[in-house]
Scaffold this motif. Structure first.
Motif, PDB file in Angstrom:
ATOM      1  N   SER A   1      -0.983  -4.935   3.096  1.00  0.00           N
ATOM      2  CA  SER A   1      -1.983  -4.593   2.077  1.00  0.00           C
ATOM      3  C   SER A   1      -3.259  -5.407   2.222  1.00  0.00           C
ATOM      4  O   SER A   1      -4.212  -5.200   1.481  1.00  0.00           O
ATOM      5  CB  SER A   1      -1.398  -4.814   0.683  1.00  0.00           C
TER       6      SER A   1
ATOM      7  N   ARG B   1      -5.665   2.076   0.113  1.00  0.00           N
ATOM      8  CA  ARG B   1      -6.540   1.412  -0.850  1.00  0.00           C
ATOM      9  C   ARG B   1      -7.975   1.891  -0.680  1.00  0.00           C
ATOM     10  O   ARG B   1      -8.327   2.569   0.266  1.00  0.00           O
ATOM     11  CB  ARG B   1      -6.499  -0.113  -0.655  1.00  0.00           C
TER      12      ARG B   1
ATOM     13  N   TYR C   1      -1.565  -0.578  -6.604  1.00  0.00           N
ATOM     14  CA  TYR C   1      -1.767  -0.366  -5.175  1.00  0.00           C
ATOM     15  C   TYR C   1      -0.654   0.480  -4.559  1.00  0.00           C
ATOM     16  O   TYR C   1      -0.452   0.470  -3.354  1.00  0.00           O
ATOM     17  CB  TYR C   1      -1.901  -1.719  -4.466  1.00  0.00           C
TER      18      TYR C   1
ATOM     19  N   THR D   1      -0.106   0.416   2.937  1.00  0.00           N
ATOM     20  CA  THR D   1      -0.828   0.526   1.668  1.00  0.00           C
ATOM     21  C   THR D   1      -2.098   1.356   1.854  1.00  0.00           C
ATOM     22  O   THR D   1      -2.868   1.127   2.782  1.00  0.00           O
ATOM     23  CB  THR D   1      -1.225  -0.872   1.142  1.00  0.00           C
TER      24      THR D   1
ATOM     25  N   SER E   1       1.316   5.011  -0.804  1.00  0.00           N
ATOM     26  CA  SER E   1       1.646   3.860   0.041  1.00  0.00           C
ATOM     27  C   SER E   1       3.102   3.930   0.498  1.00  0.00           C
ATOM     28  O   SER E   1       3.980   4.381  -0.234  1.00  0.00           O
ATOM     29  CB  SER E   1       1.392   2.564  -0.722  1.00  0.00           C
TER      30      SER E   1
END
Length: 540
Positions: free
Chosen positions: A236, A213, A510, A211, A204
């Protein structure tokens, strides 16, 4: 965190209520709170039954499992009700009721205690038993053990202000329940798992991405690894909050030692995509990448389902195909629905299977009988959220779903998904997070054992402690598990590599999406009795 307290069974009591799956001939006492006066109370007397309460308990006409009223135990610190049993109730050996946790706000704790021979002892700690907002879906049945007479039952709850628990259809039984509610363990996996490799694949804050994910990973039929995730460009947030998300991938041709540079899979220019998932067709060699899509037009909030196909092991991808209308009827046009991230499966019969979530309603299983040319709805299970479908060596199907902190929910079908048997599984503690389950080996394929693997954030309190467990009996029981990462850890996806080792792509918090690899020997001390070969139709 969910609480359910047997409170105030004190009110004036109706003797007529009995749950359909309970015996009617051993009931000592039952109530559905229909005769109780609406409003709060501190003490009640019903014949010889005396109830003493601290905190706030009330009879509410707003909600009920049956009838028109139920008990609402509102939030308070050390909210307690002591139910003093008369002589004719002291032989009680079982308690049963339906409950619903009222809001997820912390703090929350709940336990049930009994007094026998003037001594109090705990019956059960029930913080993780009751589901939030599921309209009394939690049916709790508890045995009372011990040789002495039960003099009193005490229910203790701590919850946020104006929160608490709804309780209805309460009964005391002269015999212990035949199917008592399993109580979740507080012991989490702690033994470290020895890793062959560990490296970040998506970091990230790099490559124009705020971010990364939502991991997904599969092994192509030529042995290449394909790792996929969201590139959340601006923040995010999930797809509902931003439309600047791309689906990106990296590939490895050497069992995960090295990886190609990041590439974008989807080529949609006027919206956002998220929550990728993958299926490998072992017959054709094609790889399907599914994801959710919302147009850039913020006046439109409909979630659409897209799929792209690669016929060269993930090197290139075809055009996106919107197949939403094939698996979701017009009644779901504006519903909050999304395909579960991670992976679907191919059954031994060659059927491609996957699922999507209809938030608040359950899980819809869908699939393809023609190698991805067309897709169709195949069944529904509930309760459930993000879920994984797996076919066991017996040929039966299992859907393993996140549902609420403290447990997973398991749905099983032995008739190809026409009917399902559903149960909570408290042996898989979970913080309400997407997980991964995969069939590894089967005796019918010549291996020494049936092996089912499960990977999740093994914690009841926050997304952390990523662990892997193994089952030799189709998920009926699980090993204690070993820990990949005892720090922050969220979503994970798992695959079997061409050398038989096991790869996991996961979120250590994250800050990145990380790939790790380990062996069966490191997990269990076992070795495969023959080289790993995926079933010709059931993908790895």
């Amino acid at each position: 965190m969910i609480r359910m307290i047997l409170l105030a069974m004190t009110l004036v009591v109706s003797q007529s209520f009995v749950c359909a799956d309970e015996s009617t001939d051993d009931i000592l006492f039952s109530t559905s709170f229909e005769d109780g006066k609406v409003g709060s109370f501190q003490s009640l007397q019903d014949g010889t039954v005396q109830v003493r309460a601290t905190g706030t308990a009330a009879i509410t006409p707003k909600y009920a499992h049956t009838g028109k009223q139920c008990l609402h135990l509102l939030g308070d610190e050390n909210n307690t009700i002591t139910f003093i049993l008369p002589e004719d109730l002291r032989s009680v050996k079982g308690i049963s009721f339906h409950a619903e946790r009222w809001t997820r706000r912390a703090p929350f704790s709940f336990r049930v205690e009994v007094q026998q021979d003037d001594t109090w002892r705990e019956v059960a700690q029930l913080d993780y038993i009751v589901i939030t907002g599921a309209r009394f879906r939690s049916h709790v049945q508890l045995p009372i053990t011990g040789d002495g007479e039960t003099q009193a039952i005490r229910f203790q709850v701590t919850a946020a202000s104006k929160s608490g628990v709804l309780i209805d259809d309460l009964s005391f039984h002269e015999t212990a329940p035949k199917r008592p509610t399993p109580i979740p363990t507080s012991v989490m996996p702690s033994e470290p798992l020895e890793l062959v490799d560990s490296q970040p694949l998506f970091t990230s804050g790099t490559q124009g991405t705020h971010t990364f994910r939502i991991p997904a990973i599969v092994t192509a039929t030529n042995g290449d690894l394909l790792a996929v995730c969201d590139a959340r460009r601006k923040s995010s947030g999930d797809l509902g909050y931003q439309r600047t998300i791309d689906i990106v991938c990296r590939r490895s041709i050497d069992n995960g030692k090295t990886w190609t540079p990041m590439e974008v899979i989807e080529n949609i220019q006027d919206g956002g995509c998220s929550d990728a998932s993958l299926i490998v067709d072992q017959v054709t060699g094609d790889i399907f990448c599914f994801y959710n899509y919302i147009t850039a037009d913020r006046s439109k909030k409909e979630y659409r389902f897209m799929v792209q196909k690669s016929s060269d092991h993930g090197k290139t991808w075809g055009e996106p195909v919107d197949f939403t209308d094939q698996v979701a009827g017009p009644e779901l046009k504006n519903a909050f629905k999304f395909i579960t991230s991670g992976r679907g499966i191919q059954t031994r019969e060659g059927l491609l299977m996957h699922d999507y979530v209809h938030i608040g309603k359950g899980v819809i299983v869908f699939g393809s009988r023609d190698h991805g040319k067309t897709w169709e709805k195949m069944g529904e299970v509930s309760p459930g959220d993000e879920s994984k479908v797996v076919q066991l060596p017996s040929g039966s199907l299992m859907v393993n779903s996140r549902i609420s902190p403290g447990k997973r929910f398991i749905h099983r079908s032995s008739d190809g998904g026409k009917t399902w048997e559903s149960n909570a599984d408290f042996s898989l503690p979970d913080p309400n997070c997407n997980a991964c389950i995969i069939q590894y080996t089967a005796q019918r394929d010549g291996y020494a054992k049936d092996r089912l693997l499960f990977c999740n954030a093994a914690s009841n309190n926050g997304r952390k402690n990523l662990a892997v467990r193994i089952s030799y009996d189709g998920g009926l029981t699980w090993s204690a598990g070993k820990v990949i990462d005892n720090g922050p850890s969220a979503y994970s996806s798992m695959t079997i590599l061409k050398d038989g080792s096991i790869g996991v792509l996961y979120e250590p918090g994250y800050k990145e999406v990380r790939f790790v690899r380990f062996t069966l020997s490191a997990l269990t001390g076992e070795k495969l009795n023959k080289p790993y070969v995926p079933h010709p139709t059931a993908g790895p």
